[in-house]
Write a protein that holds these residues in place. Structure first.
Motif, mmCIF file in Angstrom:
data_model
loop_
_atom_site.group_PDB
_atom_site.id
_atom_site.type_symbol
_atom_site.label_atom_id
_atom_site.label_comp_id
_atom_site.label_asym_id
_atom_site.label_seq_id
_atom_site.Cartn_x
_atom_site.Cartn_y
_atom_site.Cartn_z
ATOM 1 N N ARG A 46 0.812 -1.216 0.000
ATOM 2 C CA ARG A 46 0.000 0.000 0.000
ATOM 3 C C ARG A 46 0.846 1.268 0.000
ATOM 4 N NH1 ARG A 46 -3.304 0.082 4.980
ATOM 5 N NH2 ARG A 46 -4.331 1.860 3.968
ATOM 6 N N ASP A 47 2.159 1.124 0.060
ATOM 7 C CA ASP A 47 3.021 2.302 0.093
ATOM 8 C C ASP A 47 3.023 2.999 -1.264
ATOM 9 O OD1 ASP A 47 3.461 1.202 2.530
ATOM 10 O OD2 ASP A 47 5.650 1.172 2.395
ATOM 11 N N ALA A 48 2.940 4.308 -1.234
ATOM 12 C CA ALA A 48 2.937 5.110 -2.466
ATOM 13 C C ALA A 48 4.327 5.681 -2.714
ATOM 14 C CB ALA A 48 1.918 6.243 -2.355
ATOM 15 N N THR A 49 4.677 5.832 -3.969
ATOM 16 C CA THR A 49 5.964 6.415 -4.356
ATOM 17 C C THR A 49 5.764 7.875 -4.717
ATOM 18 O OG1 THR A 49 6.665 4.285 -5.256
ATOM 19 C CG2 THR A 49 7.938 6.218 -5.903
ATOM 20 N N LEU A 50 6.506 8.757 -4.069
ATOM 21 C CA LEU A 50 6.404 10.178 -4.346
ATOM 22 C C LEU A 50 6.910 10.458 -5.753
ATOM 23 C CD1 LEU A 50 5.417 12.437 -2.404
ATOM 24 C CD2 LEU A 50 7.804 13.055 -2.079
ATOM 25 N N SER A 51 6.186 11.259 -6.496
ATOM 26 C CA SER A 51 6.580 11.579 -7.865
ATOM 27 C C SER A 51 7.732 12.574 -7.884
ATOM 28 C CB SER A 51 5.394 12.156 -8.639
ATOM 29 O OG SER A 51 4.930 13.352 -8.026
ATOM 30 N N MET A 52 8.465 12.607 -8.985
ATOM 31 C CA MET A 52 9.570 13.542 -9.210
ATOM 32 C C MET A 52 10.591 13.532 -8.074
ATOM 33 S SD MET A 52 7.467 16.785 -10.799
ATOM 34 C CE MET A 52 6.397 16.888 -9.365
ATOM 35 N N PRO A 53 11.205 12.385 -7.801
ATOM 36 C CA PRO A 53 12.162 12.295 -6.685
ATOM 37 C C PRO A 53 13.477 12.988 -7.026
ATOM 38 C CG PRO A 53 12.181 10.266 -7.930
ATOM 39 C CD PRO A 53 11.084 11.104 -8.529
ATOM 40 N N PRO A 54 14.357 13.176 -6.045
ATOM 41 C CA PRO A 54 15.680 13.753 -6.304
ATOM 42 C C PRO A 54 16.508 12.879 -7.240
ATOM 43 C CG PRO A 54 15.155 13.861 -3.982
ATOM 44 C CD PRO A 54 14.103 13.006 -4.605
ATOM 45 N N ASP A 55 17.561 13.472 -7.780
ATOM 46 C CA ASP A 55 18.440 12.783 -8.727
ATOM 47 C C ASP A 55 19.624 12.105 -8.060
ATOM 48 O OD1 ASP A 55 16.871 13.713 -10.888
ATOM 49 O OD2 ASP A 55 17.936 15.637 -10.848
ATOM 50 N N ASP A 56 19.786 12.268 -6.761
ATOM 51 C CA ASP A 56 20.920 11.687 -6.054
ATOM 52 C C ASP A 56 20.471 11.287 -4.656
ATOM 53 O OD1 ASP A 56 23.500 10.864 -5.436
ATOM 54 O OD2 ASP A 56 24.450 12.623 -6.311
ATOM 55 N N SER A 57 21.392 10.796 -3.849
ATOM 56 C CA SER A 57 21.069 10.275 -2.519
ATOM 57 C C SER A 57 20.252 11.264 -1.698
ATOM 58 C CB SER A 57 22.367 9.948 -1.770
ATOM 59 O OG SER A 57 23.068 8.910 -2.396
ATOM 60 N N ILE A 58 19.308 10.729 -0.949
ATOM 61 C CA ILE A 58 18.404 11.537 -0.133
ATOM 62 C C ILE A 58 18.941 11.557 1.295
ATOM 63 C CG2 ILE A 58 16.052 11.733 0.750
ATOM 64 C CD1 ILE A 58 15.329 10.035 -1.890
ATOM 65 N N SER A 59 19.207 12.744 1.793
ATOM 66 C CA SER A 59 19.856 12.884 3.100
ATOM 67 C C SER A 59 18.890 13.138 4.234
ATOM 68 C CB SER A 59 20.869 14.027 3.054
ATOM 69 O OG SER A 59 20.215 15.248 2.724
ATOM 70 N N SER A 60 17.739 13.768 3.950
ATOM 71 C CA SER A 60 16.861 14.173 5.041
ATOM 72 C C SER A 60 15.426 14.334 4.572
ATOM 73 C CB SER A 60 17.355 15.490 5.669
ATOM 74 O OG SER A 60 17.456 16.500 4.683
ATOM 75 N N LEU A 61 14.502 14.070 5.500
ATOM 76 C CA LEU A 61 13.067 14.255 5.281
ATOM 77 C C LEU A 61 12.508 15.039 6.455
ATOM 78 C CD1 LEU A 61 12.008 10.607 4.285
ATOM 79 C CD2 LEU A 61 12.454 12.505 2.709
ATOM 80 N N SER A 62 11.590 15.962 6.174
ATOM 81 C CA SER A 62 10.970 16.733 7.246
ATOM 82 C C SER A 62 9.555 17.117 6.835
ATOM 83 C CB SER A 62 11.797 17.993 7.546
ATOM 84 O OG SER A 62 11.205 18.755 8.584
ATOM 85 N N TRP A 63 8.578 16.749 7.671
ATOM 86 C CA TRP A 63 7.182 17.109 7.426
ATOM 87 C C TRP A 63 6.869 18.456 8.066
ATOM 88 C CZ3 TRP A 63 3.744 14.625 4.365
ATOM 89 C CH2 TRP A 63 3.953 13.280 4.048
ATOM 90 N N SER A 64 6.008 19.218 7.411
ATOM 91 C CA SER A 64 5.489 20.431 8.022
ATOM 92 C C SER A 64 4.649 20.076 9.241
ATOM 93 C CB SER A 64 4.617 21.194 7.012
ATOM 94 O OG SER A 64 3.836 22.178 7.667
ATOM 95 N N PRO A 65 4.752 20.858 10.319
ATOM 96 C CA PRO A 65 3.904 20.611 11.493
ATOM 97 C C PRO A 65 2.494 21.152 11.336
ATOM 98 C CG PRO A 65 5.361 22.453 11.905
ATOM 99 C CD PRO A 65 5.740 21.921 10.557
#
Length: 387
Positions: A46-65
């Protein structure tokens, strides 16, 4: 890579140097802490893939509060901001460009601003209420900035930024000024950092853990040795600011309480390791991310083995474990109400810069959280009894 030379690449890769095997000689403090057959039942279909991902390694994720907006920092020298309010695969709405890999990003407490920082030694701020105005450079250091966090000073109306750098300092920035409001000198290079309320926790090289009361931000309240044996990879504050978790490259997590009366509750446990083979050795993987559920206070761990797990630190139980996604998980984050869990699948540098290649996958997955997935086991049992 843009704007970064080979020597910096070596230094960044060395930060994530990993251990390959260790003897399997003790059982874990956590029940079901090692991989088990029931993980296959917890599928990721059921996991969705976010569209238009970065082109290189992903270092950090942060959600708006404030709403379901997700900020993503990447080694492709950009912070991207996605709107995930109505479309699960997300829509790109803004970006902040840098001159080198981005190593950290964070949201202001009111959800109106995003900041990022990285190898070009600068931190930049994008005000989403500024009618399309470009991002502003709000800080600089003498070496790459590894961590960045918003916080609010007591009795202050304006948000502030803390930036932790390999120049062995944390600098505090009033966003209305061009120079740091204050500087905290650390014992070594800053590798990880987190803030909750007035608690700032800093993990540095040589396994130092600095505890800072932001009521006195230029003073280290206490310095502890990491409870883990190897290099610190991540620190994360409890949701009630009573303590913090630390993860390392040895496939272990440690939990530390601040108050002296709670020191007996400190503990560490093993995770992100394989079961013993015929030679009684296990493979050990880096713990890249520890995220606390914003409602229940339970937590997730994720690592270079490509798995993530949900845990109850108080009951010492693993709540759910998931099978490997086939590549390292480099960053994780729960959204504001804990109904969605984002995890980044990308190369995490645990084998050094020489093993990076364009063939590595880079994607952000959104995992829906069912009502009982992250709820403490005792609460689930009690609810069942009431029915």
């Amino acid at each position: 890579m843009q704007g970064i030379n080979a020597m910096k690449l070596v230094n960044l890769a060395l930060e994530n140097e990993a251990i390959s095997t260790v003897p399997a000689n003790m059982s874990s403090l956590f029940r079901s802490a090692t991989p088990s057959s029931n993980m296959a039942a917890n599928d990721l279909s059921r996991d969705a893939t976010l569209s238009m991902p970065p082109d290189d390694s992903i270092s950090s994720l942060s959600w708006s509060p404030a709403a379901n907006f997700l900020a993503v920092g990447s080694w492709d020298s950009r912070v991207r901001i996605y709107d995930v309010r109505t479309i699960q695969t997300g829509t790109g709405v803004a970006a902040i460009d840098f001159e080198g890999p981005v190593l950290a990003c964070d949201w202001s407490k009111d959800g109106t601003k995003v900041a990022g920082a990285g190898a070009d030694r600068s931190a930049k701020l994008l005000d989403l209420n500024a009618n399309g105005a470009p991002a502003q450079t709000v800080s600089s250091h003498d070496a790459p900035i590894r961590s960045i966090r918003f916080f609010n000073m007591p009795n202050a109306n304006a948000p502030m930024l803390a930036t932790g750098s390999w120049d062995k300092s944390v600098r505090y920035w009033d966003l209305r000024q061009q120079t740091p409001a204050a500087t905290l000198v650390c014992h070594d290079r800053v590798y990880a950092m987190d803030v909750k309320e007035q608690l700032l926790v800093i993990g540095t090289a040589e396994k130092h853990i600095h505890i800072v009361d932001l009521n006195a931000p230029t003073t280290i309240f206490e310095t502890r040795d990491s409870p883990l044996k190897e290099q610190t990879r991540v620190v994360s504050c409890f949701i009630d600011a009573s303590g913090f978790a630390v993860g390392s490259i040895e496939g272990r997590c440690g939990f530390q309480y601040i108050a002296q009366k709670d020191q007996s509750r400190n503990f560490a446990f093993r995770c992100h390791r394989t079961l013993p083979d015929k030679d009684k050795t296990v493979q050990v993987f880096t713990v890249n991310a520890i995220s606390f559920h914003p409602v229940h206070g339970t937590f997730s761990s994720a690592g270079s083995d490509g798995t993530f797990h949900f845990w109850d630190k108080d009951a010492h139980n693993r709540l759910k474990g998931y099978p490997s996604v086939g590549a390292p998980i480099s960053a994780t984050a729960f959204n504001m109400d804990g109904t969605m869990f984002a995890y980044a699948v990308s190369y995490d540098w645990h084998k050094g810069y020489a093993f990076n290649s364009p063939q590595h996958v880079n994607k952000i997955m959104l995992h829906p959280i069912a009502p009982n997935d992250c709820k403490p086991r005792a609460a689930v049992t009690a609810a069942g009894r009431r029915r």
